[in-house]
Design a protein around this motif. Structure first.
Motif, short mmCIF file in Angstrom:
data_model
loop_
_atom_site.label_atom_id
_atom_site.label_comp_id
_atom_site.label_asym_id
_atom_site.label_seq_id
_atom_site.Cartn_x
_atom_site.Cartn_y
_atom_site.Cartn_z
N PHE A 3 0.84 -1.19 0.00
CA PHE A 3 0.00 0.00 0.00
C PHE A 3 0.88 1.25 0.00
O PHE A 3 1.39 1.67 1.04
N ILE A 4 1.06 1.82 -1.19
CA ILE A 4 1.82 3.06 -1.35
C ILE A 4 0.80 4.17 -1.55
O ILE A 4 0.17 4.28 -2.60
N GLY A 5 0.62 4.99 -0.53
CA GLY A 5 -0.52 5.90 -0.49
C GLY A 5 -0.49 7.05 -1.48
O GLY A 5 -1.54 7.45 -1.99
N ARG A 59 -8.43 2.72 3.24
CA ARG A 59 -7.07 3.16 3.60
C ARG A 59 -6.82 2.98 5.10
O ARG A 59 -5.79 2.46 5.52
N LYS A 60 -7.77 3.45 5.91
CA LYS A 60 -7.61 3.36 7.36
C LYS A 60 -7.51 1.91 7.81
O LYS A 60 -6.69 1.56 8.66
N ASN A 61 -8.33 1.06 7.22
CA ASN A 61 -8.31 -0.36 7.59
C ASN A 61 -7.01 -1.03 7.18
O ASN A 61 -6.47 -1.87 7.92
N ILE A 62 -6.50 -0.67 6.00
CA ILE A 62 -5.23 -1.26 5.54
C ILE A 62 -4.10 -0.86 6.46
O ILE A 62 -3.31 -1.71 6.90
N VAL A 63 -4.00 0.42 6.77
CA VAL A 63 -2.92 0.91 7.63
C VAL A 63 -3.01 0.29 9.02
O VAL A 63 -2.00 -0.10 9.62
N ALA A 64 -4.22 0.16 9.54
CA ALA A 64 -4.41 -0.43 10.86
C ALA A 64 -3.91 -1.87 10.92
O ALA A 64 -3.47 -2.34 11.97
#
Length: 253
Positions: A190-192, A206-211
């Motif tokens: 995941f490269i934002g 995005r939030k779920n991936i980072v978490a």
């Protein structure tokens, strides 16, 4: 550790934005002359050229549709003329998911477009680059994806398949071109800071991936550049046919 790429000639496909832009600028900053391919983002490509030129490095920008063989041929005609027929570094970064679609609902046209954009184009570009590299100790970097390992998110089966194929193509090409040219994959997670996730990933996703990431942050194009630096420099000279994951711990092998 300083990466020295003085006198090297590089081609970065999809170099007008995101990861490709970061790689093109990074290679130039390390001393390379860079050819930047773009599909539709002419403004972005011109901005990259201006920055590289201001560094005192040579830069050419070339538009080409990666789905059209004749335009890839034209790309290499221009790069060959600019770089006197030699190439030291190729980064096959161009690609896209195009759109999300389940296999059940996917049209054959979309399947072929995604495969050609991500896999066939890398084959065609590499095929044309190889004669320019032989004897130069060339380096080819193919940009695959975490999706190649885990099948991707919803509606991404075609994209995942294309990137999985690219991963395997890299191994075969690495064997063919050894010992003069190394060929490796860089596999971002995941490269934002990319148009890809701006288009295909919701804020909630995005939030779920980072978490769920052990490193608890989005990756950046600079994180990918660091791995590319390693593979194109003398530090990576004994690595070929390999896939290096840049994913914050999302996949550990």
């Amino acid at each position: 550790m300083k990466i020295e790429l003085d006198q090297k000639k590089a081609l970065v496909t999809g170099g007008a934005s995101g990861i490709g832009r970061e790689i093109a600028l990074g290679l130039a900053e390390a001393g390379a002359d860079v050819a930047v391919h773009y599909g539709s983002n002419q403004k972005g490509a011109e901005e990259v050229k201006e920055i590289i030129t201001n560094m005192g490095r040579q830069c050419i920008i070339v538009q080409a549709d990666m789905l059209k063989t004749e335009e890839i041929d034209n790309l290499f005609d221009k790069v060959g003329a600019e770089f006197d027929g030699t190439l030291d570094i190729l980064v096959n970064n161009a690609g896209n998911m195009v759109e999300r679609s389940s296999v059940e609902e996917m049209k054959e046209e979309l399947w072929r477009q995604v495969i050609d954009l991500n896999l066939t184009s890398a084959f065609l570009v590499s095929q044309r680059a190889v004669p320019m590299m032989k004897g130069n100790g060339g380096r080819i970097i193919n940009m695959t994806s975490l999706a190649a390992q885990n099948g991707g998110g919803p509606g991404a089966a075609a994209y995942a398949a294309s990137k999985g194929g690219l991963m395997t193509f890299t191994k075969g090409l690495a064997k063919e071109l050894a010992p003069n040219v190394t060929v490796n994959n860089v596999s971002p997670g995941f490269i934002g800071e990319t148009a890809f996730h701006d288009t295909f990933t919701s804020d909630e996703a995005r939030k779920n991936i980072v978490a769920g990431l052990p490193l608890k942050r989005e990756g950046t194009p600079g994180d990918v550049l660091g791995t590319v630096f390693y593979l194109v420099s003398d530090y990576g000279s004994f690595v070929t046919g390999e896939t290096i994951e840049v994913n914050g711990g999302a996949l550990m092998r």
